[in-house]
Scaffold this motif. Structure first.
Motif, PDB file in Angstrom:
ATOM      1  N   UNK A 478      -0.532   4.500 -39.575  1.00  0.00           N
ATOM      2  CA  UNK A 478       0.324   3.559 -40.306  1.00  0.00           C
ATOM      3  C   UNK A 478       1.314   2.883 -39.366  1.00  0.00           C
ATOM      4  N   UNK A 479       1.656   1.658 -39.691  1.00  0.00           N
ATOM      5  CA  UNK A 479       2.773   1.044 -38.974  1.00  0.00           C
ATOM      6  C   UNK A 479       4.063   1.635 -39.537  1.00  0.00           C
ATOM      7  N   UNK A 480       5.137   1.320 -38.858  1.00  0.00           N
ATOM      8  CA  UNK A 480       6.420   1.862 -39.271  1.00  0.00           C
ATOM      9  C   UNK A 480       6.746   1.497 -40.727  1.00  0.00           C
ATOM     10  N   UNK A 481       6.525   0.235 -41.052  1.00  0.00           N
ATOM     11  CA  UNK A 481       6.862  -0.200 -42.415  1.00  0.00           C
ATOM     12  C   UNK A 481       5.915   0.435 -43.439  1.00  0.00           C
ATOM     13  N   UNK A 482       4.650   0.525 -43.062  1.00  0.00           N
ATOM     14  CA  UNK A 482       3.700   1.194 -43.958  1.00  0.00           C
ATOM     15  C   UNK A 482       4.112   2.646 -44.181  1.00  0.00           C
ATOM     16  N   UNK A 483       4.597   3.276 -43.115  1.00  0.00           N
ATOM     17  CA  UNK A 483       5.010   4.673 -43.242  1.00  0.00           C
ATOM     18  C   UNK A 483       6.158   4.792 -44.229  1.00  0.00           C
ATOM     19  N   UNK A 484       7.043   3.813 -44.187  1.00  0.00           N
ATOM     20  CA  UNK A 484       8.177   3.854 -45.140  1.00  0.00           C
ATOM     21  C   UNK A 484       7.689   3.656 -46.567  1.00  0.00           C
ATOM     22  N   UNK A 485       6.776   2.697 -46.733  1.00  0.00           N
ATOM     23  CA  UNK A 485       6.189   2.476 -48.052  1.00  0.00           C
ATOM     24  C   UNK A 485       5.397   3.715 -48.497  1.00  0.00           C
ATOM     25  N   UNK A 486       4.826   4.375 -47.498  1.00  0.00           N
ATOM     26  CA  UNK A 486       4.038   5.577 -47.779  1.00  0.00           C
ATOM     27  C   UNK A 486       4.853   6.683 -48.430  1.00  0.00           C
ATOM     28  N   UNK A 550       2.470  -5.940 -50.785  1.00  0.00           N
ATOM     29  CA  UNK A 550       3.670  -5.144 -51.071  1.00  0.00           C
ATOM     30  C   UNK A 550       4.745  -5.388 -50.003  1.00  0.00           C
ATOM     31  N   UNK A 551       4.322  -5.877 -48.835  1.00  0.00           N
ATOM     32  CA  UNK A 551       5.259  -6.010 -47.711  1.00  0.00           C
ATOM     33  C   UNK A 551       5.971  -7.360 -47.768  1.00  0.00           C
ATOM     34  N   UNK A 552       7.148  -7.462 -47.166  1.00  0.00           N
ATOM     35  CA  UNK A 552       7.807  -8.760 -47.080  1.00  0.00           C
ATOM     36  C   UNK A 552       6.886  -9.765 -46.386  1.00  0.00           C
ATOM     37  N   UNK A 553       6.835 -10.974 -46.918  1.00  0.00           N
ATOM     38  CA  UNK A 553       5.856 -11.956 -46.445  1.00  0.00           C
ATOM     39  C   UNK A 553       5.985 -12.251 -44.952  1.00  0.00           C
ATOM     40  N   UNK A 554       7.217 -12.371 -44.488  1.00  0.00           N
ATOM     41  CA  UNK A 554       7.403 -12.688 -43.062  1.00  0.00           C
ATOM     42  C   UNK A 554       6.866 -11.574 -42.186  1.00  0.00           C
ATOM     43  N   UNK A 704      11.144 -11.569 -47.585  1.00  0.00           N
ATOM     44  CA  UNK A 704      11.446 -12.480 -48.667  1.00  0.00           C
ATOM     45  C   UNK A 704      11.692 -11.705 -49.948  1.00  0.00           C
ATOM     46  N   UNK A 705      11.660 -10.392 -49.795  1.00  0.00           N
ATOM     47  CA  UNK A 705      11.985  -9.562 -50.948  1.00  0.00           C
ATOM     48  C   UNK A 705      10.851  -9.429 -51.944  1.00  0.00           C
ATOM     49  N   UNK A 706       9.687  -9.914 -51.569  1.00  0.00           N
ATOM     50  CA  UNK A 706       8.595  -9.777 -52.534  1.00  0.00           C
ATOM     51  C   UNK A 706       8.156  -8.323 -52.566  1.00  0.00           C
ATOM     52  N   UNK A 707       7.768  -7.900 -53.679  1.00  0.00           N
ATOM     53  CA  UNK A 707       7.291  -6.533 -53.776  1.00  0.00           C
ATOM     54  C   UNK A 707       6.248  -6.453 -54.863  1.00  0.00           C
ATOM     55  N   UNK A 708       5.139  -7.094 -54.602  1.00  0.00           N
ATOM     56  CA  UNK A 708       4.107  -7.114 -55.626  1.00  0.00           C
ATOM     57  C   UNK A 708       3.087  -6.023 -55.380  1.00  0.00           C
ATOM     58  N   UNK A 709       2.470  -5.539 -56.436  1.00  0.00           N
ATOM     59  CA  UNK A 709       1.433  -4.545 -56.216  1.00  0.00           C
ATOM     60  C   UNK A 709       0.241  -5.151 -55.502  1.00  0.00           C
ATOM     61  N   UNK A 710      -0.463  -4.322 -54.768  1.00  0.00           N
ATOM     62  CA  UNK A 710      -1.642  -4.822 -54.070  1.00  0.00           C
ATOM     63  C   UNK A 710      -2.642  -5.374 -55.070  1.00  0.00           C
ATOM     64  N   UNK A 711      -3.224  -6.488 -54.699  1.00  0.00           N
ATOM     65  CA  UNK A 711      -4.185  -7.097 -55.603  1.00  0.00           C
ATOM     66  C   UNK A 711      -5.533  -6.428 -55.439  1.00  0.00           C
ATOM     67  N   UNK A 712      -6.100  -5.997 -56.513  1.00  0.00           N
ATOM     68  CA  UNK A 712      -7.372  -5.303 -56.429  1.00  0.00           C
ATOM     69  C   UNK A 712      -8.492  -6.208 -55.965  1.00  0.00           C
ATOM     70  N   UNK A 713      -8.338  -7.467 -56.263  1.00  0.00           N
ATOM     71  CA  UNK A 713      -9.435  -8.345 -55.923  1.00  0.00           C
ATOM     72  C   UNK A 713      -9.678  -8.422 -54.418  1.00  0.00           C
ATOM     73  N   UNK A 714      -8.673  -8.074 -53.648  1.00  0.00           N
ATOM     74  CA  UNK A 714      -8.841  -8.089 -52.211  1.00  0.00           C
ATOM     75  C   UNK A 714      -9.400  -6.780 -51.692  1.00  0.00           C
ATOM     76  N   UNK A 715      -9.294  -5.799 -52.517  1.00  0.00           N
ATOM     77  CA  UNK A 715      -9.751  -4.489 -52.099  1.00  0.00           C
ATOM     78  C   UNK A 715     -11.212  -4.385 -52.486  1.00  0.00           C
ATOM     79  N   UNK A 716     -11.940  -3.688 -51.688  1.00  0.00           N
ATOM     80  CA  UNK A 716     -13.358  -3.564 -51.970  1.00  0.00           C
ATOM     81  C   UNK A 716     -13.565  -2.945 -53.343  1.00  0.00           C
ATOM     82  N   UNK A 717     -14.393  -3.574 -54.129  1.00  0.00           N
ATOM     83  CA  UNK A 717     -14.677  -2.986 -55.430  1.00  0.00           C
ATOM     84  C   UNK A 717     -15.981  -2.229 -55.329  1.00  0.00           C
ATOM     85  N   UNK A 718     -16.150  -1.259 -56.159  1.00  0.00           N
ATOM     86  CA  UNK A 718     -17.301  -0.390 -56.024  1.00  0.00           C
ATOM     87  C   UNK A 718     -18.518  -1.126 -56.501  1.00  0.00           C
TER      88      UNK A 718
END
Ligand code: ATP
Length: 718
Positions: A478-486, A550-554, A704-718
């Protein structure tokens, strides 16, 4: 527990005429009776495996309330003999017929039951609905297959004989439907069921998407089918097809393996549709069995709707207890940036391959998107030792590199899974298609790259190692920010930071003097990444835009651009279409490269057939430098579109390639260097064009303060 007895399926009552001798029953005779129970005793002495259900029927005749019977039988069962813990006891206590027990003990060489098997088989044989939760790799498949098979034999005892065939096979013979969320898992369950039924007349058929429907239907019609295993889509398809003639009017068991996944939003409509095609439970009583390693609270509620309201929730893991295995250490490697991802992976694989503990390296690498799987698999395949050609031994020899995701054909998927299953040493790069239920032998490492979608996904992926009594280890990069989100997503898991990966902390955006092996890993990985086709890189970039929402856009754009530049060797990050920029709210985010050309094949991660020249000394050059993004006809003139800070109108900073070159050179005996600037003639030198030094200086990560849930459509669907 009490209600389980009350609700034995009507079909089981039929087994009163079973031919099994009463010696199998002696162990289930009740303890000394109370006055009410004593009225039941004479009935018990003539019953068989389904004693309890027969009791229910006869007791009704004797005008005794069902609650009273439940209590008597349950108390007896729990206190006098204790739980069944060995498979042979299933036969000794008259719970499972000798043929099936013989298969378990002699053919499958199983002796002692796992906790979940001990807990659920007894209960399930009684006919009640069960929701079972137990850790990954603890034998849940047999926990539902054994009672399902035994109940089928109870219904038609002749099926205990091997080779027994009714005069005419009929699709109406289907007695059990087992559903799994993925094709591979359905096929695996089908194989396990076939092993278990090998010495009986019970026939197992599998129906999964991606295979010929007509061939499957022919097999069901010609050979018959008692247990049908499949995926939701294909099962729905064949049950709803009026021409398939596949019906299940006598269905007595409905099993959902990985129940929580099947009951989530993605699959719930298909499961509901299948249920509607089954006979009404008021007419044909059936047993519903739900199994998983993870059962969120909402699923318990849904289970009560899909199963009977008094479904038994049996858990081997209590609330607050760890859901992962203690014998599987879980390590987190925190990397400096996304560009360190692939080098960290290569270092980890190389190091673990070289371990001398005699355990072959067999790893599954999990990523969140199909495009990432293709990219990482290509990168690993492209690896070679600096200075050597691709004809030399691969640095990860003897591990085979395999990849699997939902966009492969079913034949390719099956081939990949089987190759990995059989390999002694292999690396399988995968999306979550293999995360649940798959039982690959001897997996030594699970490596998860990037944040898994949620805690349960992490647990199921990790569960591909440490199965049965085996050990293994889990890594999370994980990156540092991912670890924090983790910390939010992966709460209450025994994850420990591991700082042993040297490339993890290297600042790849800066010059540095590095130890030789670190420089070598970087050189190898970057060389290999550069050889990956542009379309794969572009697809991965676009997939990450969705996954990292989920991460800030910038931060997100800066991280992705750094990876594109410092690991993939791209002079300019992939372009994003105006539509996607608008959709993702990126129009004011610095670093976004807008693609104004609607027809571009680089838009959206598709197409882009150009391949990086590959090998040492090759580099992408911008249009002005000739080559590079040759398919992109939208850009006229000789400069890359800039890293726009104002919605893409202003182009700044990115000039075409060839302005200067950086190198990650392996250096001499004194150690390697990770140099920027200046061409290098060293054979082991990685050269990278760096047309825009301002790239990493002008952009700072910010939120930018965005905090949206990950979009499933980008994630591999079964
Ligand atoms: N009683 C047993 N003794 C020894 N091995 C067993 C026993 N029961 C099952 N196994 C083996 O344990 C392995 C894991 O079993 P299975 O795939 O059913 O696990 P699971 O609990 O369904 O896992 P997951 O949660 O990942 O789906 C299989 O190889 C299986 O053959």
């Amino acid at each position: 527990m009490f209600n389980a007895v009350r609700r034995g399926p009507a079909s089981i009552v039929k087994s009163a005429s079973s031919p099994y001798p009463t010696r199998y029953l002696s162990f289930i005779l009740p303890p000394p009776l109370t006055s009410k129970a004593s009225r039941i005793l004479p009935l018990l002495s003539t019953c068989n495996f389904s004693t309890f259900h027969v009791t229910r029927q006869r007791a009704a005749e004797a005008a005794i309330t069902e609650d009273e019977i439940d209590h008597q039988v349950t108390a007896h069962d729990a206190t006098r003999h204790g739980p069944v813990t060995r498979f042979i006891e299933l036969q000794e206590r008259g719970m499972v017929c000798p043929t099936v027990v013989k298969t378990l003990v002699e053919d499958m060489r199983l002796e002692t039951m796992t906790h979940v098997q001990s807990l659920t088989i007894n209960e399930t044989l009684k006919g009640g609905d069960v929701l079972a939760q137990a850790r990954t790799g603890t034998g849940k498949t047999l926990a539902f297959l054994i009672p399902v098979l035994q109940n089928i034999i109870n219904y038609d005892p002749k099926l205990e004989q091997r080779g027994y065939r009714p005069k005419r096979a009929s699709p109406e013979d289907i007695r059990a439907i087992i559903i799994s969320p993925t094709r591979e898992l359905a096929e695996q369950i089908g194989v396990e069921a076939s092993k278990l039924t090998r010495n009986t007349g019970v026939i197992v058929q599998t129906a999964v998407g991606g295979t010929q429907k007509s061939a499957g239907l022919r097999a069901i019609k010609n050979q018959g089918c008692h247990i049908l295993v499949g995926t939701p889509g294909r099962l729905n398809d064949i049950l709803s097809d009026p021409y398939s003639e596949v019906r299940a009017p006598n269905l007595s068991a409905f099993v959902l393996d990985e129940a929580d996944r099947l009951l989530d939003q993605g699959f719930a409509p298909a499961i509901e549709a299948i249920q509607k095609l089954l006979p009404a439970r008021t007419e044909v009583d059936r047993q519903t069995l739900l199994f998983s390693a993870t059962v969120p609270r909402e699923v318990v509620q849904i289970a009560r709707r899909i199963a009977k309201a008094d479904v038994h929730y049996l858990r081997t893991v209590q609330e607050g207890e760890q859901q992962t295995h203690e014998r599987v250490p879980q390590k987190v490697a925190v990397i400096r940036g996304l560009e360190n991802q692939a080098p960290a992976l290569v270092e980890l694989c190389t190091r673990e391959m070289a371990r001398k503990d005699g355990v072959p390296f067999k790893a599954i690498i999990y990523l969140n998107a199909t495009a990432d799987v293709s990219l990482i698999a290509s990168t690993l395949r492209n690896l070679k030792n600096p200075g050597e050609s691709i004809y030399h031994k691969h640095p990860l020899h003897p591990a085979r590199i395999i990849h699997i995701h939902a966009r492969l054909t079913q034949r390719e998927r099956t081939f990949a899974a089987e190759t990995f299953r059989r390999a002694d040493s292999a690396i399988m790069v995968s999306t979550d298609v293999t995360a649940r239920g798959m039982d690959f032998p001897n997996v030594s490492h699970i490596i998860q790259i990037g944040l898994p979608q949620d805690r349960d996904t992490y647990i199921h992926r990790l569960g591909r190692t440490g199965r049965g009594d085996k050990t293994g280890e889990g890594w999370l990069i994980l990156t540092d920010l991912e670890a924090r989100e983790g910390h939010n997503r992966l709460h209450n898991l025994p994850l420990n930071e591991d700082k042993s990966l040297e490339v993890a902390s290297v600042d790849m955006t800066q010059d540095a003097q590095l130890p030789e092996d670190v420089a070598k890993t970087l050189t190898q990985t970057i060389d290999a990444s550069r050889m990956v086709p542009l379309d794969e890189k572009s697809a991965s970039y676009h997939a990450s835009l969705g996954i990292m929402r989920w991460a800030p856009a910038r931060y997100m754009i800066q991280s992705l651009n750094n990876r594109a530049k410092y690991c993939w060797g791209m002079e300019s990050p992939p372009k994003i279409s105006s539509g996607l920029i608008g959709k993702l709210g990126l129009s004011r985010v610095p670093g976004v490269v807008r693609n104004e050309d609607r027809g571009s094949r680089f838009d959206g991660g598709r197409g882009g057939l150009s391949r990086d020249g590959g090998g040492q000394g090759s580099s992408f050059r911008g249009r002005g430098g000739g080559g590079g993004f040759s398919r992109d006809s939208g850009q006229r003139g000789g400069s890359f579109q800039g890293f726009s800070r104002d919605g893409g109108n202003r182009e700044d900073s990115f000039r075409s390639g060839g302005a200067r070159r950086d190198s990650f050179s392996q250096g001499d005996d004194r150690g390697g260097s990770f140099r920027r600037g200046g061409p290098s003639s060293d054979r082991n030198t990685y050269e990278r064009s760096d047309p825009a030094r301002r790239y990493d200086r002008t952009e700072r990560s910010g939120g930018s303060g965005r905090n949206r849930p990950a979009s499933r459509s980008f994630v591999d669907s079964y």
